[in-house]
Write an enzyme that holds these catalytic residues in place. Sequence first.
Site, PDB file in Angstrom:
ATOM      1  N   ASP A  12      37.279  40.857  41.926  1.00 49.07           N
ATOM      2  CA  ASP A  12      38.641  40.630  41.286  1.00 49.07           C
ATOM      3  C   ASP A  12      39.385  39.418  41.730  1.00 49.07           C
ATOM      4  O   ASP A  12      40.573  39.467  41.722  1.00 49.07           O
ATOM      5  CB  ASP A  12      39.369  42.032  41.129  1.00 49.07           C
ATOM      6  CG  ASP A  12      38.782  42.964  40.431  1.00 49.07           C
ATOM      7  OD1 ASP A  12      37.807  42.690  39.587  1.00 49.07           O
ATOM      8  OD2 ASP A  12      38.864  44.270  40.789  1.00 49.07           O
ATOM      9  N   LYS A  15      37.614  35.182  39.480  1.00 50.49           N
ATOM     10  CA  LYS A  15      36.342  34.346  39.200  1.00 50.49           C
ATOM     11  C   LYS A  15      36.250  33.928  37.739  1.00 50.49           C
ATOM     12  O   LYS A  15      35.741  32.707  37.459  1.00 50.49           O
ATOM     13  CB  LYS A  15      34.920  35.275  39.429  1.00 50.49           C
ATOM     14  CG  LYS A  15      34.916  35.531  40.883  1.00 50.49           C
ATOM     15  CD  LYS A  15      33.564  36.693  41.097  1.00 50.49           C
ATOM     16  CE  LYS A  15      33.713  37.962  40.407  1.00 50.49           C
ATOM     17  NZ  LYS A  15      34.798  38.665  41.044  1.00 50.49           N
ATOM     18  N   GLY A  39      34.676  42.769  35.184  1.00 49.84           N
ATOM     19  CA  GLY A  39      35.806  42.513  34.278  1.00 49.84           C
ATOM     20  C   GLY A  39      36.272  41.360  34.803  1.00 49.84           C
ATOM     21  O   GLY A  39      37.156  41.119  35.522  1.00 49.84           O
ATOM     22  N   HIS A  40      36.176  40.147  33.945  1.00 44.58           N
ATOM     23  CA  HIS A  40      36.232  38.663  34.269  1.00 44.58           C
ATOM     24  C   HIS A  40      37.664  38.509  33.220  1.00 44.58           C
ATOM     25  O   HIS A  40      37.322  38.297  31.871  1.00 44.58           O
ATOM     26  CB  HIS A  40      35.380  37.693  34.298  1.00 44.58           C
ATOM     27  CG  HIS A  40      34.125  38.124  35.335  1.00 44.58           C
ATOM     28  ND1 HIS A  40      33.233  37.449  35.617  1.00 44.58           N
ATOM     29  CD2 HIS A  40      34.206  39.032  36.468  1.00 44.58           C
ATOM     30  CE1 HIS A  40      32.547  37.897  36.807  1.00 44.58           C
ATOM     31  NE2 HIS A  40      33.190  39.066  37.114  1.00 44.58           N
ATOM     32  N   GLN A 221      31.310  40.975  40.854  1.00 46.76           N
ATOM     33  CA  GLN A 221      31.862  41.661  42.013  1.00 46.76           C
ATOM     34  C   GLN A 221      32.023  40.629  43.187  1.00 46.76           C
ATOM     35  O   GLN A 221      32.642  39.732  42.701  1.00 46.76           O
ATOM     36  CB  GLN A 221      30.578  42.619  42.672  1.00 46.76           C
ATOM     37  CG  GLN A 221      30.580  43.866  41.527  1.00 46.76           C
ATOM     38  CD  GLN A 221      29.794  43.541  40.413  1.00 46.76           C
ATOM     39  OE1 GLN A 221      28.683  43.238  40.599  1.00 46.76           O
ATOM     40  NE2 GLN A 221      30.255  43.610  39.363  1.00 46.76           N
TER      41      GLN A 221
HETATM   42  P1  GDP Z   1      37.300  38.432  38.475  1.00 46.95           P
HETATM   43  O1  GDP Z   1      36.678  39.772  38.056  1.00 46.95           O
HETATM   44  O2  GDP Z   1      37.118  37.918  39.717  1.00 46.95           O
HETATM   45  O3  GDP Z   1      37.162  37.521  37.401  1.00 46.95           O
HETATM   46  O4  GDP Z   1      38.821  38.877  38.416  1.00 46.95           O
HETATM   47  P2  GDP Z   1      39.848  39.740  37.284  1.00 46.95           P
HETATM   48  O5  GDP Z   1      39.738  39.119  36.016  1.00 46.95           O
HETATM   49  O6  GDP Z   1      39.275  41.266  37.357  1.00 46.95           O
HETATM   50  O7  GDP Z   1      41.194  39.772  38.080  1.00 46.95           O
HETATM   51  C1  GDP Z   1      41.974  38.681  38.370  1.00 46.95           C
HETATM   52  C2  GDP Z   1      43.454  38.734  37.502  1.00 46.95           C
HETATM   53  O8  GDP Z   1      44.263  38.053  38.207  1.00 46.95           O
HETATM   54  C3  GDP Z   1      43.181  38.754  36.316  1.00 46.95           C
HETATM   55  O9  GDP Z   1      44.318  39.556  35.503  1.00 46.95           O
HETATM   56  C4  GDP Z   1      43.653  37.081  36.202  1.00 46.95           C
HETATM   57  O10 GDP Z   1      44.323  36.955  35.075  1.00 46.95           O
HETATM   58  C5  GDP Z   1      44.686  37.081  37.140  1.00 46.95           C
HETATM   59  N1  GDP Z   1      44.791  35.711  37.790  1.00 46.95           N
HETATM   60  C6  GDP Z   1      43.851  34.874  38.252  1.00 46.95           C
HETATM   61  N2  GDP Z   1      44.056  33.859  38.738  1.00 46.95           N
HETATM   62  C7  GDP Z   1      45.402  33.923  38.922  1.00 46.95           C
HETATM   63  C8  GDP Z   1      46.305  33.368  39.494  1.00 46.95           C
HETATM   64  O11 GDP Z   1      46.354  32.457  40.375  1.00 46.95           O
HETATM   65  N3  GDP Z   1      47.728  33.850  39.737  1.00 46.95           N
HETATM   66  C9  GDP Z   1      48.047  35.063  39.071  1.00 46.95           C
HETATM   67  N4  GDP Z   1      49.289  35.451  39.160  1.00 46.95           N
HETATM   68  N5  GDP Z   1      47.011  35.578  38.474  1.00 46.95           N
HETATM   69  C10 GDP Z   1      45.774  35.144  38.522  1.00 46.95           C
HETATM   70  P1  IMO Z   2      34.185  41.961  39.153  1.00 46.12           P
HETATM   71  O1  IMO Z   2      33.180  41.206  38.758  1.00 46.12           O
HETATM   72  C1  IMO Z   2      36.055  44.866  41.610  1.00 46.12           C
HETATM   73  C2  IMO Z   2      33.501  48.295  42.921  1.00 46.12           C
HETATM   74  C3  IMO Z   2      33.893  49.811  42.124  1.00 46.12           C
HETATM   75  C4  IMO Z   2      33.324  50.929  43.322  1.00 46.12           C
HETATM   76  C5  IMO Z   2      32.059  49.821  43.727  1.00 46.12           C
HETATM   77  C6  IMO Z   2      30.708  50.561  43.193  1.00 46.12           C
HETATM   78  O2  IMO Z   2      35.222  42.256  38.128  1.00 46.12           O
HETATM   79  O3  IMO Z   2      34.946  41.610  40.307  1.00 46.12           O
HETATM   80  P2  IMO Z   2      29.848  50.297  40.547  1.00 46.12           P
HETATM   81  O4  IMO Z   2      30.396  50.631  39.365  1.00 46.12           O
HETATM   82  O5  IMO Z   2      29.391  48.895  40.788  1.00 46.12           O
HETATM   83  O6  IMO Z   2      28.495  51.347  41.100  1.00 46.12           O
HETATM   84  O7  IMO Z   2      30.865  50.548  41.570  1.00 46.12           O
HETATM   85  O8  IMO Z   2      32.138  48.425  43.279  1.00 46.12           O
HETATM   86  N1  IMO Z   2      33.313  47.320  41.878  1.00 46.12           N
HETATM   87  C7  IMO Z   2      34.033  46.351  41.603  1.00 46.12           C
HETATM   88  N2  IMO Z   2      35.336  46.117  42.158  1.00 46.12           N
HETATM   89  N3  IMO Z   2      35.774  44.072  40.915  1.00 46.12           N
HETATM   90  C8  IMO Z   2      34.257  44.273  40.338  1.00 46.12           C
HETATM   91  O9  IMO Z   2      33.874  43.345  39.307  1.00 46.12           O
HETATM   92  C9  IMO Z   2      33.550  45.716  40.479  1.00 46.12           C
HETATM   93  N4  IMO Z   2      32.541  45.999  40.038  1.00 46.12           N
HETATM   94  C10 IMO Z   2      32.168  47.157  40.918  1.00 46.12           C
HETATM   95  O10 IMO Z   2      35.146  50.067  41.992  1.00 46.12           O
HETATM   96  O11 IMO Z   2      34.375  50.674  44.451  1.00 46.12           O
HETATM   97 MG    MG Z   3      37.367  41.751  37.789  1.00 43.94          MG
END
Ligand code: GDP
Ligand code: IMO
Ligand code: MG
Length: 421
Positions: A12, A15, A39-40, A221
């Site tokens: 998270d 990415k 979840g991107h 991840q």
């Molecule tokens: P990922 O899994 O690495 O793609 O990240 P996620 O989408 O799960 O979580 C990142 C969250 O931060 C999302 O809700 C994005 O919209 C938000 N986000 C990304 N970059 C920024 C930033 O620079 N500032 C803020 N405030 N939010 C951001």
């Molecule tokens: P993105 O790509 C954050 C965590 C889960 C749990 C552990 C194992 O959005 O960054 P799993 O379902 O893979 O067996 O869970 O890994 N986890 C993540 N945490 N971002 C993710 O993906 C994750 N994918 C799995 O919360 O701790």
């Molecule tokens: Mg994510």
Amino acid sequence: MVDVLLGLQWGDEGKGKIVDYFAENYEVIARFQGGPNAGHTLYIDDKKIVLHQIPSGIFHQSTINLIGNGVVLDPVTLKRECETVSGFGVDVKKHLFISERAHVILPTHRALDKAAELSKGVEKIGSTLKGIGPAYMDKTGRNGLRVGDLLHKSFTTSYIRLRLKHQKLLDNYNFTEDIGEWEEEFFEAVEFLRSLNIVNGEYFINQQITEGKKVLAEGAQGSMLDIDFGTFPFVTSSNTISAGVCTGLGVAPQKIREVIGVSKAYCTRVGGGPFPTELNDETGEFLRKAGNEFGSTTGRPRRCGWMDMVLLGYACMINGVTQIVITKADVLDTFPEISICTKYKVDGREVEQIPFQMLRTPIEPLYQQFEGWHTDSTSITELNDIPIEMQNYISFISNNLKVPVSYVSNGPGRRQLIKFT
Ligand code: GDP
Ligand code: IMO
Ligand code: MG
């Protein structure tokens, strides 16, 4: 050549947003591991979209998006996601390709994930319950079904055979769940999946590379969730690090050029496991609120804490990171003081390495303090306009890791990104 973009923490890191931003410079965006546990988040015309299976380059007309062999694929999630992106005018039949070697997540994998977590009680991993662990277990256990198998007439027979095996395991767990509805959805989605571009991923991507196309491999991840190098057993079931690109796509190591590591300006983790810089106090709560730190896949509140250089240094080492993107710097805009953990104290000794066992061994994070910038940074576009305190904070990270910070993200929007080097 292939550039890699991956997370340096526990996922998270943002990415999705960064891949979406970089995608216009690449012809191919490829996912190499993980599955719908990812979840991107991207914003397209101010609309929020969370991608779980499809690479984050899908909204660029000029890119091809490949789901590589290292991914585990849930047909139901994929179908739903294809419908969503089609709603934005994306032609998935033209822009999405799937490796025939990617393993398929079955409804019983999801049930097994649930059963395994329940049986662990308080020691549960905190899995996303998407069936990731059981699907990878069937891959390494040499039982799994692959996307290419869907095209063969023996698929239903193989499915029934594996389902029976799974049922025995579920009985062992004393776990019952009516998966009738899941199965119905699954077979509908399998039918849809058959209509997509199923390819030999390794020939496909190497052909693209030979033709001089630029490829960006998109990690899911984060490095600390890597099955080998993460905080085992609180990890996911794939190699999330740069080495996973070779096995997850079928590209040779010498084809890899830049390794872009993404890190938040602080740190979060969702699910169980060690987190030395976690803040179980008002500051942690404030970070969660300011950063809207709730899981993109499960909605769970993310655990929050300060940036950890021991962890980042380790992640840079095992990935061979050549540039860093710092995200969510704006979340720190109002903090009077910001801390960075530079060392751990373990058994009375200061260390700069991650101990083998991070839960049994008490770890005291040692911090260095930085002055906050008290400025709304969200509309800054030029490096020259950033507050000096922010510059100092970023420079410290870069100097400490000996890796350049190339961009700082200052908001979730597509264009909220400041170029550093
Ligand atoms: P990922 O899994 O690495 O793609 O990240 P996620 O989408 O799960 O979580 C990142 C969250 O931060 C999302 O809700 C994005 O919209 C938000 N986000 C990304 N970059 C920024 C930033 O620079 N500032 C803020 N405030 N939010 C951001
Ligand atoms: P993105 O790509 C954050 C965590 C889960 C749990 C552990 C194992 O959005 O960054 P799993 O379902 O893979 O067996 O869970 O890994 N986890 C993540 N945490 N971002 C993710 O993906 C994750 N994918 C799995 O919360 O701790
Ligand atoms: Mg994510």
